[in-house]
Scaffold this active site. Structure first.
Site, PDB file in Angstrom:
ATOM      1  N   GLU A   1     -23.654  12.252   6.931  1.00 57.66           N
ATOM      2  CA  GLU A   1     -24.569  11.502   7.789  1.00 57.66           C
ATOM      3  C   GLU A   1     -25.978  11.475   7.195  1.00 57.66           C
ATOM      4  O   GLU A   1     -26.755  10.571   7.458  1.00 57.66           O
ATOM      5  CB  GLU A   1     -24.585  12.117   9.197  1.00 57.66           C
ATOM      6  CG  GLU A   1     -24.931  11.107  10.271  1.00 57.66           C
ATOM      7  CD  GLU A   1     -24.577  11.566  11.672  1.00 57.66           C
ATOM      8  OE1 GLU A   1     -23.582  11.070  12.214  1.00 57.66           O
ATOM      9  OE2 GLU A   1     -25.290  12.407  12.232  1.00 57.66           O
TER      10      GLU A   1
ATOM     11  N   HIS B   1      -1.707  23.640  -0.840  1.00 61.81           N
ATOM     12  CA  HIS B   1      -0.381  23.056  -0.611  1.00 61.81           C
ATOM     13  C   HIS B   1      -0.473  21.715   0.099  1.00 61.81           C
ATOM     14  O   HIS B   1       0.500  21.265   0.697  1.00 61.81           O
ATOM     15  CB  HIS B   1       0.468  24.039   0.195  1.00 61.81           C
ATOM     16  CG  HIS B   1       0.776  25.288  -0.567  1.00 61.81           C
ATOM     17  ND1 HIS B   1       1.967  25.474  -1.242  1.00 61.81           N
ATOM     18  CD2 HIS B   1       0.027  26.384  -0.802  1.00 61.81           C
ATOM     19  CE1 HIS B   1       1.947  26.655  -1.847  1.00 61.81           C
ATOM     20  NE2 HIS B   1       0.772  27.227  -1.601  1.00 61.81           N
TER      21      HIS B   1
ATOM     22  N   LYS C   1     -21.785   2.304  18.337  1.00 61.20           N
ATOM     23  CA  LYS C   1     -22.093   2.762  19.700  1.00 61.20           C
ATOM     24  C   LYS C   1     -22.612   1.605  20.540  1.00 61.20           C
ATOM     25  O   LYS C   1     -22.258   1.454  21.703  1.00 61.20           O
ATOM     26  CB  LYS C   1     -23.146   3.870  19.659  1.00 61.20           C
ATOM     27  CG  LYS C   1     -22.693   5.136  18.979  1.00 61.20           C
ATOM     28  CD  LYS C   1     -23.730   6.215  19.254  1.00 61.20           C
ATOM     29  CE  LYS C   1     -23.716   7.268  18.169  1.00 61.20           C
ATOM     30  NZ  LYS C   1     -24.875   8.147  18.241  1.00 61.20           N
TER      31      LYS C   1
HETATM   32  O1  PA5 Z   1     -26.747  14.771  13.312  1.00 59.12           O
HETATM   33  C1  PA5 Z   1     -27.009  13.976  14.179  1.00 59.12           C
HETATM   34  O2  PA5 Z   1     -28.175  13.613  14.420  1.00 59.12           O
HETATM   35  C2  PA5 Z   1     -25.918  13.379  15.036  1.00 59.12           C
HETATM   36  O3  PA5 Z   1     -24.659  13.738  14.586  1.00 59.12           O
HETATM   37  C3  PA5 Z   1     -26.071  13.858  16.470  1.00 59.12           C
HETATM   38  O4  PA5 Z   1     -25.966  15.251  16.512  1.00 59.12           O
HETATM   39  C4  PA5 Z   1     -25.012  13.244  17.361  1.00 59.12           C
HETATM   40  O5  PA5 Z   1     -25.033  11.854  17.265  1.00 59.12           O
HETATM   41  C5  PA5 Z   1     -25.260  13.649  18.807  1.00 59.12           C
HETATM   42  O6  PA5 Z   1     -26.539  13.277  19.176  1.00 59.12           O
HETATM   43  P1  PA5 Z   1     -27.236  13.931  20.410  1.00 59.12           P
HETATM   44  O7  PA5 Z   1     -27.465  15.373  20.081  1.00 59.12           O
HETATM   45  O8  PA5 Z   1     -28.514  13.174  20.575  1.00 59.12           O
HETATM   46  O9  PA5 Z   1     -26.326  13.774  21.568  1.00 59.12           O
END
Ligand code: PA5
Length: 451
Positions: free
Chosen positions: A286, A307, A419
């Site tokens: 990410e 494996h 989303k």
């Molecule tokens: O790393 C990140 O920013 C994302 O993976 C968030 O943790 C995830 O989208 C959840 O977001 P939030 O903590 O605002 O619910």
């Protein structure tokens, strides 16, 4: 306290298309000075709190006080997703693995990080509401998956406990903004802040990861100490960046990407650290998957994945580098007795853990022999402090790799699209473009096969 050093071994890091290169001679190495300045600037401005941890003092007070309030709870149900769930799960599996074993007598941590009706129904059908702390974790306080679970969990608690439901809930969310913040303030629900500038995947050392860890009795202070020990030398003198393992990892990964290595295996031969791989995968993917850049993280665990996917690592496309993780001092468990059949007599007197170490060595050699560039982490211990050190190191290495790629490792703009489309599909207002795109996508004509 004297702590043994961990080792980052580069002996097999420059094979394959990396042959003949070195960290020192890399054209990217010259950027150390300017990125050290950038680190100095950003830590000084408080926008890299995962390194400076200004929240630690408050956390030391808040966590014990919240746990005291939840003293009657044997279960903790965490609602969260992505960075709001993966760190807690990694720590649970590494340091409180009892729940996966026979005769566990609690405490129990349940992490609901999916839209899975089956799991949610099972949890609500079986958890005792009076003895369950509901911890809702969302930095933004607006993540639909987490909120949807919260609305159901709130109704479940209200039905069982009436007005008392609020005492069982803790929100971990932004200090000022978002639905969960408003809800906590409106209902008088206990809350812990996710500090400013601490994005989900960099937030494990805040209440996001530490509250569930503390509930399980994990030594969360040692985790924080470990992470701090990685950042301390830099915070004292940023000019040491060029010699820092996080910089070297970033540099090496930048070089790998430059040479066409588009995948990064995270191979943990510390079995209990297997979920650290999933945490790292999110952190890396990410943070770095932007503008066509980055490398695909692939978590694997030894020996199990020898494996399953190892054949591909060894002899598939030559596009993989590897972070190889092991700890020679792991408890080795029981020894084999004299009842071992003759064919396996060489096992007699050896211990179960000797097999893990030998197979780790074999895999390391096989990967190196197949020209998979490999950076080897040798941990002196697999305790909380060591894991904290490792996670802190990986966070910083990720940020530095992003900077070397000239992308922003802190945001995640691409994941927002899916989303928004889901919200539009469910009828949420304010998504005209998404509605048009949905119509076009759903009406697309093409061949279909039934099977
Ligand atoms: O790393 C990140 O920013 C994302 O993976 C968030 O943790 C995830 O989208 C959840 O977001 P939030 O903590 O605002 O619910």
């Amino acid at each position: 306290m004297v702590t043994q050093s961990h080792i980052l071994n580069w002996s097999n890091a420059f094979t394959g298309r990396m042959q003949g290169l070195s960290l020192e001679s890399s054209p990217f190495a010259a950027r150390a000075a300017s990125l050290a300045e950038r680190l100095q600037d950003e830590t000084g401005r408080g926008i890299l709190p995962f390194m400076t941890m200004p929240f630690r003092g408050a956390l030391e007070k808040e966590i014990p006080s919240v746990l005291e309030k939840l003293a009657g709870c044997k279960h903790m149900l965490v609602l969260g997703i992505g960075g709001s769930a993966l760190g807690a799960r990694a720590l649970q599996k590494a340091f409180a693995p009892g729940q996966d074993r026979p005769d566990h007598a609690g405490p129990w941590l349940w992490i609901a990080d999916n839209v899975d009706a089956d799991t949610v129904t099972a949890l609500f059908d079986t958890l005792p509401p009076k003895e369950t702390a509901l911890v809702v974790i969302s930095k933004s306080g607006g993540t639909i998956e987490t909120l949807a679970q919260y609305f159901l969990a709130r109704a479940w608690l209200q039905k069982a406990l009436g007005e008392g439901w609020k005492k069982q809930v803790v929100m971990v969310t932004d200090e000022k903004a978002g639905f969960l913040r408003e809800e906590a303030d409106r209902e008088g629900i206990a809350s812990l802040p996710v500090p400013d500038y601490l994005g989900g995947r960099y937030s494990v050392f805040s209440a996001v990861g530490m509250l569930p860890a503390a509930f399980l009795g994990v030594n969360w202070r040692a985790l924080l100490d470990g992470a701090s020990s990685v950042f301390a030398p830099l915070l004292k003198d940023m000019n040491t960046l060029a010699a820092h393992p996080a910089w070297k990892l970033a540099l090496w990964n930048r070089m790998l990407m430059d040479k066409g290595y588009s995948q990064l295996i995270f191979f943990s031969y510390i079995p209990l650290w297997s979920c650290l791989g999933s945490w790292f995968a999110q952190l890396w993917a990410e943070s770095l998957g932007k503008e066509g850049k980055g490398s695909m993280p692939f978590p694997a665990v030894g020996v199990t994945d020898q494996h399953s996917v190892n054949q591909m690592f060894l002899d598939g496309p030559r596009d993989k580098g590897c972070l190889f993780v092991h700890c020679p001092s792991l408890d080795k468990g029981p020894a084999f007795g004299n009842d071992v059949p003759e064919k396996w007599a060489w096992l007699k007197g050896r211990r179960f853990g000797d097999l893990l170490e030998a197979e780790g060595l074999g895999t390391r050699m096989a990967l190196a022999g197949h020209n998979v560039p490999l950076a080897e982490f040798v941990f002196a211990a697999s305790d909380e402090r060591s894991a904290g050190t490792f996670m802190g190191l990986l966070e910083l290495a990720t940020v530095l790799t992003g900077w070397l790629l000239d992308i922003n490792p802190i945001d995640q703009p691409a994941v927002e699209l899916g989303k928004r489309l889901a919200n539009a599909k469910l009828g949420a207002p304010g998504y005209p473009e998404e509605n048009t795109a949905l119509d076009a996508f759903l009406n697309r004509k093409g061949a279909v096969d039934a099977f």
